[in-house]
Design an enzyme around this catalytic site. Structure first.
Site, PDB file in Angstrom:
ATOM      1  N   ASN A 129      31.105  26.455  80.761  1.00 18.30           N
ATOM      2  CA  ASN A 129      32.274  26.004  80.000  1.00 18.30           C
ATOM      3  C   ASN A 129      31.870  25.224  78.754  1.00 18.30           C
ATOM      4  OD1 ASN A 129      34.441  27.088  81.448  1.00 18.30           O
ATOM      5  ND2 ASN A 129      34.448  25.408  82.917  1.00 18.30           N
ATOM      6  N   GLU A 135      35.462  26.645  90.786  1.00 19.89           N
ATOM      7  CA  GLU A 135      34.533  27.780  90.704  1.00 19.89           C
ATOM      8  C   GLU A 135      34.061  28.214  92.088  1.00 19.89           C
ATOM      9  OE1 GLU A 135      32.054  24.036  89.767  1.00 19.89           O
ATOM     10  OE2 GLU A 135      34.102  24.748  89.562  1.00 19.89           O
ATOM     11  N   ASP A 160      29.794  29.358  95.478  1.00 17.09           N
ATOM     12  CA  ASP A 160      30.081  28.477  94.350  1.00 17.09           C
ATOM     13  C   ASP A 160      29.197  28.879  93.166  1.00 17.09           C
ATOM     14  OD1 ASP A 160      31.410  25.514  93.862  1.00 17.09           O
ATOM     15  OD2 ASP A 160      29.557  25.796  92.730  1.00 17.09           O
ATOM     16  N   ILE A 161      29.845  29.142  92.009  1.00 13.15           N
ATOM     17  CA  ILE A 161      29.097  29.562  90.819  1.00 13.15           C
ATOM     18  C   ILE A 161      28.182  28.432  90.357  1.00 13.15           C
ATOM     19  CG2 ILE A 161      29.303  30.334  88.419  1.00 13.15           C
ATOM     20  CD1 ILE A 161      32.007  31.518  89.130  1.00 13.15           C
ATOM     21  N   ASP A 203      36.677  31.285  82.134  1.00 12.92           N
ATOM     22  CA  ASP A 203      37.708  31.990  82.914  1.00 12.92           C
ATOM     23  C   ASP A 203      37.320  33.443  83.142  1.00 12.92           C
ATOM     24  OD1 ASP A 203      39.218  29.712  83.041  1.00 12.92           O
ATOM     25  OD2 ASP A 203      40.660  30.317  81.485  1.00 12.92           O
TER      26      ASP A 203
END
Length: 386
Positions: free
Chosen positions: A265, A300, A257-258, A274
């Site tokens: 964002n 993500e 998971d980022i 993106d």
């Protein structure tokens, strides 16, 4: 347009009424059974009564959830609420938990989006009706053509027999032969028409089959990253478990998971977000081969499945990708500014050490959660946490 809307509303209302009737049945069923059953049946049915009570409590929790967020009573909303409250779908559970932490509530529109992403096999009543109509239409056309062909052949055979009897009786052969020629020409023309219609029907069927195959492929890939999606991953997971059990090989799963993706964002815009997703997907995909499957699980988050690697070995492989990403210096293409360091956290688990795939995924997810909680940009092994 009005007619389609009315039909959709009627279909939805019918399903909603069924849910309401089911709810009313649950609310009184336990008490009725206790009042009407003899003592012996009451003792024998204790476990059943407990199950009814459990289901009734679950229904009340689902109702409270829908009411708290002012959600419509629809099968889709009911199903997502059920998946979240029971943990039946880990993707839905995590998506709901994340949006509640971020916004505090969910909406009907958001549920439609999360269902499309995490429950892609969900078929709406309208879509199902359309598919059935098309299948029935093709079936009716084919059946009609076969009936028409059989009728023509039967009539042709009867006419031939009649003319043959005329020849046998010694009648004038010339007009009889002329009628036979006419019948044969008529049958040949009819056969040509049926063959043409069958070819048209076959072309339509092949076109429909091609469209369905394209739709199926599209439904199993994430349009942004090009990776397989959660649906495709779950199919691979089931297949790989069978292979690993039969061959005695190891099988490990990892959730990645980022870190602080919302901040990316918010600071740089969704277009940049993106591009970060695609970049991370590309790094993870480099590890993908016939023994390592990588997919976008949603948002993500990515998932990796390693056949032939222990959980510790999978942990090392994921950590190598994490280190590679952590050393990268990414730039926002929109304004040329250097971005904050992008990283991800991960959790790894041994799939075969758990009673079922869901338990293994939850173990990996728990390890990921703790990696986030303990500072991010790290990989945790589920067995180290027990």
């Amino acid at each position: 347009m009005t007619g389609a809307t009315s039909s959709s509303a009627q279909t939805q209302q019918g399903l909603t009424d069924r849910l309401a009737r089911w709810a009313r049945g649950l609310s009184g069923k336990a008490e009725e059974e206790e009042e009407d059953a003899p003592d012996a049946r009451r003792r024998a049915g204790t476990a059943s009564s407990r199950e009814i009570g459990r289901r009734r409590r679950l229904y009340e929790e689902i109702g409270d959830f829908l009411f708290a967020h002012d959600l419509d009573l629809t099968p889709l909303n009911f199903g997502v609420a059920h998946d979240y409250l029971t943990g039946a779908n880990i993707g839905v559970e995590k998506a709901v938990r994340a949006v509640l932490m971020e916004r505090g509530r969910i909406t009907n529109g958001w549920i439609e989006g999360v269902a499309a992403e995490h429950r892609p096999d969900e078929v709406t009543p309208e879509a199902l009706a359309t598919m059935l109509d098309k299948v029935e239409e093709n079936l009716e056309q084919f059946t009609g053509l076969m009936d028409e062909s059989r009728t023509s052949a039967r009539n042709y055979g009867a006419a031939l027999q009649e003319q043959a009897r005329g020849l046998e009786s010694g009648g004038d052969s010339e007009p009889i032969l002329a009628r036979l020629v006419g019948l044969t020409r008529s049958m040949v023309e009819k056969t040509r028409q049926v063959e043409s219609q069958l070819r048209d029907n076959q072309r339509q069927t092949l076109a429909l089959k091609s469209s369905l195959e394209s739709a199926r492929r599209a439904a199993e890939h994430d349009h942004l990253t090009g990776l397989p999606n959660r649906r495709a991953f779950e199919t691979v997971l089931r297949d790989e478990i069978k292979v690993a059990q039969e061959s005695g090989e190891q099988l490990s799963v990892a959730f990645c998971d980022i870190d602080h993706f919302k901040r990316i964002n918010d600071s740089h815009g969704h277009d940049t977000g993106d591009r970060v997703l695609k970049f991370v997907a590309g790094l993870l995909a480099k590890a993908s081969d016939d023994r390592c499957h990588v997919a976008r699980h949603g948002g993500e988050e990515f998932v990796m499945l390693f056949r032939g690697k222990t959980a510790a070995e999978a942990c090392e492989a994921v950590d190598a990708v994490r280190e590679d990403l952590a050393t990268r210096s990414l730039v926002n293409r929109t304004n040329g500014e250097r971005m904050e360091r992008v990283s991800f956290s991960a959790g790894v688990a041994n799939v075969l050490a758990h009673e079922d795939p869901r338990a293994a995924l939850k173990a990996a997810d728990r390890a990921l959660y703790l990696a986030k909680e303990h500072g991010r940009n790290r990989v945790y092994l589920a067995s180290d946490l027990d």
